[in-house]
Design a protein around this motif. Structure first.
Motif, PDB file in Angstrom:
ATOM      1  N   GLY A 140      31.422  -6.000 -54.726  1.00 40.81           N
ATOM      2  CA  GLY A 140      32.334  -5.447 -55.384  1.00 40.81           C
ATOM      3  C   GLY A 140      32.586  -3.911 -55.818  1.00 40.81           C
ATOM      4  O   GLY A 140      33.655  -3.663 -56.398  1.00 40.81           O
ATOM      5  N   GLU A 141      31.960  -3.338 -55.031  1.00 38.59           N
ATOM      6  CA  GLU A 141      31.930  -1.848 -54.939  1.00 38.59           C
ATOM      7  C   GLU A 141      33.104  -1.575 -53.658  1.00 38.59           C
ATOM      8  O   GLU A 141      33.315  -2.318 -52.768  1.00 38.59           O
ATOM      9  CB  GLU A 141      30.891  -1.115 -54.547  1.00 38.59           C
ATOM     10  N   PRO A 142      33.654  -0.352 -53.948  1.00 38.76           N
ATOM     11  CA  PRO A 142      34.726  -0.025 -52.869  1.00 38.76           C
ATOM     12  C   PRO A 142      34.429  -0.134 -51.529  1.00 38.76           C
ATOM     13  O   PRO A 142      33.206   0.399 -51.263  1.00 38.76           O
ATOM     14  CB  PRO A 142      35.390   1.348 -53.282  1.00 38.76           C
ATOM     15  N   CYS A 166      32.047  -6.916 -41.788  1.00 35.78           N
ATOM     16  CA  CYS A 166      31.774  -5.583 -41.374  1.00 35.78           C
ATOM     17  C   CYS A 166      30.134  -5.459 -41.289  1.00 35.78           C
ATOM     18  O   CYS A 166      29.406  -6.441 -41.616  1.00 35.78           O
ATOM     19  CB  CYS A 166      32.055  -4.585 -42.536  1.00 35.78           C
ATOM     20  N   PHE A 167      30.224  -4.664 -40.618  1.00 31.72           N
ATOM     21  CA  PHE A 167      28.512  -4.423 -39.658  1.00 31.72           C
ATOM     22  C   PHE A 167      28.070  -3.091 -39.767  1.00 31.72           C
ATOM     23  O   PHE A 167      28.598  -1.927 -39.970  1.00 31.72           O
ATOM     24  CB  PHE A 167      28.691  -4.862 -38.145  1.00 31.72           C
ATOM     25  N   MET A 168      26.806  -2.909 -39.428  1.00 28.38           N
ATOM     26  CA  MET A 168      25.987  -1.654 -39.164  1.00 28.38           C
ATOM     27  C   MET A 168      25.659  -0.777 -40.302  1.00 28.38           C
ATOM     28  O   MET A 168      24.413  -0.626 -40.921  1.00 28.38           O
ATOM     29  CB  MET A 168      26.654  -0.982 -38.011  1.00 28.38           C
ATOM     30  N   LEU A 169      26.651  -0.148 -40.878  1.00 30.22           N
ATOM     31  CA  LEU A 169      26.523   0.936 -41.769  1.00 30.22           C
ATOM     32  C   LEU A 169      27.487   0.574 -43.003  1.00 30.22           C
ATOM     33  O   LEU A 169      28.592   0.023 -42.625  1.00 30.22           O
ATOM     34  CB  LEU A 169      26.747   2.394 -41.312  1.00 30.22           C
ATOM     35  N   TYR A 170      27.061   0.974 -44.112  1.00 33.22           N
ATOM     36  CA  TYR A 170      27.540   0.564 -45.347  1.00 33.22           C
ATOM     37  C   TYR A 170      27.577   1.486 -46.382  1.00 33.22           C
ATOM     38  O   TYR A 170      26.500   1.983 -46.893  1.00 33.22           O
ATOM     39  CB  TYR A 170      27.067  -0.664 -45.957  1.00 33.22           C
ATOM     40  N   ASP A 171      28.708   2.579 -46.524  1.00 34.69           N
ATOM     41  CA  ASP A 171      28.534   3.545 -47.388  1.00 34.69           C
ATOM     42  C   ASP A 171      28.902   2.882 -48.770  1.00 34.69           C
ATOM     43  O   ASP A 171      29.713   1.989 -49.186  1.00 34.69           O
ATOM     44  CB  ASP A 171      29.781   4.366 -47.220  1.00 34.69           C
ATOM     45  N   ARG A 172      28.135   3.350 -49.785  1.00 41.70           N
ATOM     46  CA  ARG A 172      28.271   2.861 -51.186  1.00 41.70           C
ATOM     47  C   ARG A 172      29.118   4.220 -51.584  1.00 41.70           C
ATOM     48  O   ARG A 172      28.531   5.286 -52.033  1.00 41.70           O
ATOM     49  CB  ARG A 172      27.131   2.771 -52.030  1.00 41.70           C
ATOM     50  N   ILE A 173      30.397   3.778 -51.948  1.00 36.82           N
ATOM     51  CA  ILE A 173      31.369   4.774 -52.496  1.00 36.82           C
ATOM     52  C   ILE A 173      31.903   4.639 -53.620  1.00 36.82           C
ATOM     53  O   ILE A 173      32.049   3.420 -54.326  1.00 36.82           O
ATOM     54  CB  ILE A 173      32.577   4.975 -51.354  1.00 36.82           C
ATOM     55  N   HIS A 174      32.229   5.819 -54.250  1.00 36.49           N
ATOM     56  CA  HIS A 174      32.910   5.514 -55.706  1.00 36.49           C
ATOM     57  C   HIS A 174      34.309   6.308 -55.504  1.00 36.49           C
ATOM     58  O   HIS A 174      34.263   7.536 -55.007  1.00 36.49           O
ATOM     59  CB  HIS A 174      31.862   6.562 -56.664  1.00 36.49           C
ATOM     60  N   VAL A 225      40.394  15.348 -50.480  1.00 34.19           N
ATOM     61  CA  VAL A 225      41.496  14.690 -49.773  1.00 34.19           C
ATOM     62  C   VAL A 225      41.449  13.330 -49.796  1.00 34.19           C
ATOM     63  O   VAL A 225      42.412  12.454 -49.701  1.00 34.19           O
ATOM     64  CB  VAL A 225      41.641  15.278 -48.103  1.00 34.19           C
ATOM     65  N   LEU A 226      40.226  12.728 -49.744  1.00 32.30           N
ATOM     66  CA  LEU A 226      39.738  11.243 -49.585  1.00 32.30           C
ATOM     67  C   LEU A 226      39.884  10.700 -50.942  1.00 32.30           C
ATOM     68  O   LEU A 226      40.027   9.421 -50.913  1.00 32.30           O
ATOM     69  CB  LEU A 226      38.492  10.799 -48.869  1.00 32.30           C
ATOM     70  N   GLY A 227      39.329  11.670 -52.046  1.00 34.28           N
ATOM     71  CA  GLY A 227      39.342  11.055 -53.199  1.00 34.28           C
ATOM     72  C   GLY A 227      38.495  10.232 -53.638  1.00 34.28           C
ATOM     73  O   GLY A 227      38.197   9.116 -54.363  1.00 34.28           O
ATOM     74  N   ILE A 228      36.956  10.471 -52.751  1.00 37.63           N
ATOM     75  CA  ILE A 228      36.005   9.590 -52.872  1.00 37.63           C
ATOM     76  C   ILE A 228      34.842  10.353 -53.042  1.00 37.63           C
ATOM     77  O   ILE A 228      34.680  11.465 -52.763  1.00 37.63           O
ATOM     78  CB  ILE A 228      35.819   8.419 -51.772  1.00 37.63           C
ATOM     79  N   TRP A 229      33.586   9.826 -53.449  1.00 37.14           N
ATOM     80  CA  TRP A 229      32.178  10.303 -53.282  1.00 37.14           C
ATOM     81  C   TRP A 229      31.511   9.126 -52.857  1.00 37.14           C
ATOM     82  O   TRP A 229      31.381   8.133 -52.936  1.00 37.14           O
ATOM     83  CB  TRP A 229      31.591  10.526 -54.658  1.00 37.14           C
ATOM     84  N   ALA A 248      40.923   7.753 -55.683  1.00 35.78           N
ATOM     85  CA  ALA A 248      41.549   6.919 -54.513  1.00 35.78           C
ATOM     86  C   ALA A 248      41.716   5.534 -55.109  1.00 35.78           C
ATOM     87  O   ALA A 248      40.965   4.964 -55.917  1.00 35.78           O
ATOM     88  CB  ALA A 248      40.547   6.836 -53.358  1.00 35.78           C
ATOM     89  N   GLU A 249      42.679   5.013 -54.560  1.00 32.60           N
ATOM     90  CA  GLU A 249      43.054   3.413 -54.995  1.00 32.60           C
ATOM     91  C   GLU A 249      42.091   2.703 -54.061  1.00 32.60           C
ATOM     92  O   GLU A 249      41.868   2.844 -52.813  1.00 32.60           O
ATOM     93  CB  GLU A 249      44.799   3.090 -54.470  1.00 32.60           C
ATOM     94  N   VAL A 250      41.523   1.624 -54.735  1.00 33.75           N
ATOM     95  CA  VAL A 250      40.605   0.674 -54.011  1.00 33.75           C
ATOM     96  C   VAL A 250      41.506  -0.242 -53.414  1.00 33.75           C
ATOM     97  O   VAL A 250      42.134  -1.099 -54.105  1.00 33.75           O
ATOM     98  CB  VAL A 250      39.467   0.227 -54.927  1.00 33.75           C
ATOM     99  N   LEU A 251      41.441  -0.502 -52.076  1.00 34.24           N
ATOM    100  CA  LEU A 251      42.007  -1.739 -51.318  1.00 34.24           C
ATOM    101  C   LEU A 251      41.412  -2.710 -51.148  1.00 34.24           C
ATOM    102  O   LEU A 251      41.753  -3.854 -50.991  1.00 34.24           O
ATOM    103  CB  LEU A 251      42.688  -1.006 -50.072  1.00 34.24           C
ATOM    104  N   ALA A 252      39.932  -2.636 -51.083  1.00 36.31           N
ATOM    105  CA  ALA A 252      39.035  -3.716 -50.646  1.00 36.31           C
ATOM    106  C   ALA A 252      37.620  -3.371 -50.956  1.00 36.31           C
ATOM    107  O   ALA A 252      37.459  -2.400 -51.332  1.00 36.31           O
ATOM    108  CB  ALA A 252      38.908  -4.042 -49.181  1.00 36.31           C
TER     109      ALA A 252
END
Length: 680
Positions: A571-573, A546-554, A512-516, A558-562
């Motif tokens: 440069g990663e989503p 942004c702070f604290m935790l940072y998911d490296r997502i693919h 549903v989120l379209g990401i990994w 999903a459309e990448v907004l930022a």
């Protein structure tokens, strides 16, 4: 369920006449009448007064109290008194005494000191509740029942150990299933018999008294949190059932405490006729956090009105700095509760105690004992206003198109998780999203997992770490049918047993989120990254922190907004949007700054045609309640300075002053305006 019968917002609070000689009572009710006080909570800590020994019950004093109140037109919120057991009971039946997190068995003292699984406690507490119900079922003063008081406090005694084994056996049925869900193959923890299971505390699974969430086995500790909430709830339900037999039409409640971590209040609310809670912000608590807790209490029973059972008329006694409420603040905070759904305004306490730890806690009647005090004059003014307001806001419902999900089991699991960051606090992340909408003057419901999502255009679920298959199916259906769903980093990680969903984060929400989410970075507070927005959309563009935790997502559709602006994953989503059916699911892969959240949520609300109630600074709060085709817009100035306000919903009449309000006006310092709108 029974309802609180009232013709106006009930006004009063905790009253302890047993602490005072009889001649003081007459002076009390004289002053109550001056302040338009019409309800008093009595008997909260009266167990030993009712039952001085095992064989004797003495209710004559309470007869006199209730008769005295009734004769002066004051109704009673009658407590069962079971929040503190008598000293004689602890001496004769030591099984009633709790064992704490460190394994120490307590002596008699303080309050909330009873083991919830003690047969002694349950026997005597239920007996007292039933005797009170039998005696006062037809008393004309009785308006509502108040069971115990501010339930809480875990126990790790032998009673609880035995009952915990019964609880897990009923839940998992076989020892093999227990070992599976607790992952006991790790560290050779495999159980071969139910009797080997012990409570998880400092003597077993937990590693630090100063950090009680550090546990070797999250699944065991998570289940013990569930078990203890259920155990304490069972005590409440036993008293509830004993009372209900005799008074089927009198509402029954107990006072909750907002975001109180140990008890799952969504489960508790199922057994409360009306939710009530105690609101005690510190001198520097942001009004948005108080508003969030009011909305949470309203959300426990799907938007029904609640009782403000306690607040202080002025200062508290347990804060590090017990500041006076500045003139106008008590009135302002009282109307804030009403604005968010309260149908009562009540205080702790009506007369200030002479001794012990609450002798400096604020009260309507101060130690000086007369009405010539600032606090009394303010309470009398508020009582007069509530009388004039009448029933206009009673049972009015809040209208909101945005729901923010809050879940106790998820809270427990997040903070038992053993990483990835000690700074990750569930309530803080949820309230960040709430505050962004609060500052935009957009109404919000705080909802549970069982709430019907379809009534909301937007559902936000920050840090939804624990997701069951049932949760995932509900979210999929909501988005597929056109909803907008927003979740964040550290979501979809585990199931209800704190076992990781295999196959990649965010587990059952991946489609549903379209990401990994490949991995999660954690940085200390002095380090941060940036959110670089790629969507050129008016006010939603540029760079944010942004702070604290940072998911490296693919992206998996999903459309990448930022994207991230720094580090090796530059440069990663970091912000994505995925169309799923007729709706959209958004993922926020880090903890953004407040500026980003306001811009981000503002744009999503605008796309959903969700509008602000007013234009004003973030120092001004606005809510909307509706009843019988009428809308009541409450505007609250939480500042000591005047604030400009522009109405966005036509014109109306202020129910407190009678003045017509339209267009722009200046809200006075700590000003309150309840505007009955003619056009919405």
């Amino acid at each position: 369920m029974a309802k609180l019968v009232q013709s106006k917002i009930a006004y009063g609070g905790d009253y302890n006449p047993e602490q005072w000689p009889r001649d003081v009572w007459d002076e009390d009710v004289r002053m109550f009448e001056l302040a338009n006080i019409d309800i008093a909570t009595v008997g909260v800590f009266s167990w030993v007064k009712h039952q001085p020994n095992e064989e004797t019950y003495t209710f004559e004093w309470m007869d006199e109290v209730l008769n005295h109140l009734h004769n002066h037109g004051i109704r009673a919120c009658l407590a069962t008194g079971t929040a503190a057991h008598p000293a004689w009971m602890a001496k004769k039946y030591p099984d009633i005494l709790r064992v704490d997190f460190a394994g120490r068995k307590h002596n008699f003292g303080q309050r909330h000191n009873s083991c919830p699984n003690s047969p002694t406690y349950r026997k005597f507490s239920v007996a007292l509740a039933e005797k009170l119900a039998e005696r006062y079922k037809d008393h004309p003063a009785l308006a509502v029942w108040h069971i115990s008081n501010e339930y809480g406090g875990a126990c790790y005694c032998d009673n609880c150990a035995r009952e915990f084994r019964v609880w897990v056996k009923n839940r998992y049925h076989t020892i093999d299933r227990l070992n599976e869900v607790w992952n006991t193959a790790f560290w050779g923890h495999t159980f071969t018999d139910w009797d080997e299971v012990v409570p998880p505390n400092l003597l077993s699974e937990h590693m630090s008294e100063s950090q009680p969430t550090r546990t070797a086995f999250q699944g065991i500790s998570l289940d013990y949190s569930r078990f203890m909430s259920d155990s304490i709830l069972a005590c409440y339900r036993l008293e509830y059932d004993a009372i209900r037999k005799h008074t089927p039409n009198i509402p029954i409640t107990t006072n909750l405490m907002g975001t109180f971590k140990p008890l799952d209040y969504f489960e508790w609310a199922k057994y409360m006729d009306i939710v009530s809670w105690d609101n005690y912000p510190a001198y520097d608590t942001p009004p948005s956090q108080v508003a969030f807790r009011h909305d949470l209490m309203r959300g426990l029973k799907h938007g029904q009105s609640f009782m403000l059972m306690e607040q202080t008329p002025s200062q508290q006694n347990w804060q590090p700095y017990n500041s006076l409420k500045r003139p106008g603040v008590m009135r302002l905070q009282s109307y804030q509760a009403v604005a968010h759904g309260a149908d009562t305004v009540m205080f702790f306490q009506l007369r200030r105690s002479r001794g012990a730890c609450e002798k400096f806690h604020g009260a309507v009647i101060e130690h000086v004992g007369h009405e010539d005090t600032r606090v009394f004059q303010e309470t009398a003014q508020l009582g007069h206003e509530l009388k004039q307001l009448g029933d206009r806001l009673l049972e009015a419902r809040t209208k909101a198109s945005v729901g923010i999900l809050f879940d106790w089991a998820n809270w427990w699991a997040v903070e038992y998780s053993s990483g990835p960051s000690v700074d990750l606090k569930y309530v803080s992340e949820v309230t960040k999203y709430y505050e962004a909408l609060y500052n935009e003057h957009i109404s919000v419901d705080v909802i549970g997992k069982e709430t019907d999502f379809s009534q909301y255009d937007i559902v936000i679920a920050p840090v939804l770490y624990m997701v069951t298959q049932q949760d995932a199916e509900k979210i999929r259906a909501y988005v597929k049918n056109g909803g907008k769903f927003i979740t964040t980093f550290f979501s979809g990680i585990v199931d209800e047993h704190d076992l990781v969903h295999l196959g990649g984060y965010p587990g059952p929400l991946r489609d549903v989120l379209g990401i990994w989410s490949e991995e999660i970075d954690a940085l200390p507070p002095n380090k941060h990254n940036q959110i670089v927005v790629q969507e050129a959309d008016g006010r939603f563009q540029g760079t944010y922190d942004c702070f604290m935790l940072y998911d490296r997502i693919h992206s998996e559709g999903a459309e990448v907004l930022a994207v991230y602006g720094d580090d090796f994953y530059r440069g990663e989503p970091v912000i994505t949007r995925n169309q799923f059916g007729q709706g959209f699911a958004y993922y926020v892969a880090s903890s953004p700054d407040d500026r980003f959240l306001r811009d981000f949520l503002r744009v999503i609300c605008e796309k959903s045609s969700i509008q602000s109630l007013i234009q004003a600074s973030e120092k001004v709060e606005a809510t909307l309640r509706e009843k019988d085709g009428q809308a009541y817009l409450t505007v609250l100035n939480h500042s000591s300075e005047p604030q400009a306000v522009t109405l966005l919903a036509g014109r109306g009449t202020d129910a407190l002053s009678g003045r017509v309000v339209e267009g722009s006006f200046v809200a006075e310092p700590y000003g309150v305006y309840i505007i009955q709108l003619k056009i919405i």
